[in-house]
Design an enzyme around this catalytic site. Structure first.
Site, mmCIF file in Angstrom:
data_model
loop_
_atom_site.group_PDB
_atom_site.id
_atom_site.type_symbol
_atom_site.label_atom_id
_atom_site.label_comp_id
_atom_site.label_asym_id
_atom_site.label_seq_id
_atom_site.Cartn_x
_atom_site.Cartn_y
_atom_site.Cartn_z
ATOM 1 N N VAL A 72 0.873 -1.170 0.000
ATOM 2 C CA VAL A 72 0.000 0.000 0.000
ATOM 3 C C VAL A 72 0.910 1.221 0.000
ATOM 4 O O VAL A 72 1.738 1.396 0.899
ATOM 5 C CB VAL A 72 -0.914 0.018 1.231
ATOM 6 C CG1 VAL A 72 -1.770 1.285 1.231
ATOM 7 C CG2 VAL A 72 -1.803 -1.222 1.260
ATOM 8 N N SER A 73 0.758 2.060 -1.006
ATOM 9 C CA SER A 73 1.656 3.207 -1.149
ATOM 10 C C SER A 73 1.460 4.216 -0.023
ATOM 11 O O SER A 73 0.404 4.282 0.618
ATOM 12 C CB SER A 73 1.418 3.901 -2.491
ATOM 13 O OG SER A 73 1.719 3.053 -3.562
#
Length: 403
Positions: A72-73
């Protein structure tokens, strides 16, 4: 059990920070960040501070060697990429590299009249995204599917925007085929082992950048993957130093045999950086203008790892290796080179010369990029642009003269 009040407070605090730092610019992106429950797309043991950190990425899956395959960025780059894409209600958007959270943000921005397609090459990643989207009420607004992005998405599109959330070495031709003529492509593009998120829009027969941002991403898998050339150098301590070349590796790397055995010398550039000031564009400058450029890593206990304030950027010249180091200077630090081997001084001089060139010509300006697919006329490329060949096209960078 998730504390909904705490989650809402964390979302509002994150939005305030993203606003203050200039990463959220529009009301539409702000509303998306306030509405989507970020923690619901993270592994169950993720701490709130990690889920809602400004620049925290959260790994979802690793391979057998511990390398991240999906994550997840960080919040800041998700916000920036949404703003770069210039999304509006009713748009059709392709996300390449799934996880669910970013697709939910996109769905909020494009609204019920819009359409979001989120793809990933990994069925496990897609299954996890689908579960999270369903649990948070977005499954009817986001279509997730398994696909290799290199080949596009059959029976979908055209797209008003394509947002790539994995590191891409090149721009797949099919992305431009499926992108509307006025559409935006936002892609983390790998340039000689240095990545920049670049927003591209068509300008005649080529793509021109409209914005850039510093960020790192997991590498693309599938037919669009690109393997580095890796050189392993034994250290006298018994450990290993590794050089990773994206492209343009020197032809006779065998000259580096035993290069670490004789000890190191240091030399300095007389260029300093103030404490707290980013010098990420120096890395980008190296990637474009420093011949023999590579990324360097070292096992604990090696001479490289034991040296103080070293950075993983290096160059090779013949039988010489040099990498970037720092030493204290008034109010900050000075750049220099630590060198090994018979030609170590040549490598150190080359590195320090490029530090000085960046200081003169690139330090206080923002570069722009252009991409010309193969078969397009190259004659309009500006004379002051540097050129980097890719598989499917030619990438250029123009670094305006510093004032």
């Amino acid at each position: 059990m998730i504390d909904t009040d705490r989650a809402a407070g964390a979302r509002h605090a994150l939005v305030a920070e993203l606003r203050d730092r200039g990463k959220i610019l529009s009301g539409a992106v702000e509303r998306a960040f306030r509405r989507v429950p970020r923690e619901r797309f993270m592994p169950g043991d993720t701490e709130f501070a990690m889920a809602y950190g400004y620049d925290n990425s959260v790994v979802i899956k690793r391979d057998g060697q511990g390398r991240a395959l999906s994550s997840v960025s960080a919040a800041y780059i998700q916000a920036v990429m949404l703003e770069m894409a210039q999304l509006r209600p009713g748009m059709t958007v392709l996300e390449i590299g799934s996880g669910g959270l970013n697709a939910a943000y996109i769905a909020e921005v494009v609204g019920p009249e819009g359409r979001v397609v989120s793809i990933d090459i990994d069925p496990e990643v897609i299954d996890r995204a689908a579960v999270a989207l369903d649990a948070t009420g977005y499954s009817s607004r986001v279509h997730v599917l398994v696909a290799d992005a290199q080949h596009g998405v059959p029976d979908e599109g055209p797209f008003d925007a394509i947002i790539v959330t994995v590191g891409a070495w090149d721009i797949a031709p099919v992305w431009l085929t499926q992108l509307r003529p006025e559409g935006m492509l936002v892609v983390p593009l790998v340039m000689n082992n240095v990545t920049r998120v670049i927003a591209f829009r068509r300008d005649g027969d080529h793509l021109a950048s409209t914005a850039t941002e510093v960020a790192g991403f997991v590498a693309m898998q599938g037919d669009g993957a690109r393997a580095d050339d890796l050189v392993e150098l034994p250290d006298p301590t018994g450990g290993t130093v590794r050089l990773s070349f994206d492209s343009g590796a020197p032809s006779d790397l065998g000259q580096l045999s035993g290069v670490l055995a004789a000890g190191a010398t240091e030399s300095w550039s007389q260029v300093a950086i103030a404490n707290g000031v980013s010098f990420a564009d120096l890395h980008l400058w190296f990637a474009w203008f420093l011949g023999g450029f590579c990324r360097l890593s070292a096992d604990d206990g090696t001479d490289v790892a034991a040296s103080k304030r070293w950075l993983p950027f290096a160059t090779v010249r013949g039988a010489g290796l040099a990498y970037l180091i720092l030493r204290d200077a008034p109010g900050g630090a000075e750049f220099g080179a630590r060198a090994y081997g018979r030609d170590g001084q040549l490598a150190a001089d080359a590195l320090n010369e490029q530090v000085q060139a960046w200081h003169r010509s690139g330090r206080h300006t923002t570069p722009t990029f252009a991409y010309r697919p193969n078969g397009r006329d190259a004659s309009p490329i500006p004379a002051d642009a540097a050129v980097m060949s890719k598989t499917h096209g030619v990438l250029t960078i123009t670094w305006p003269t510093s004032s």
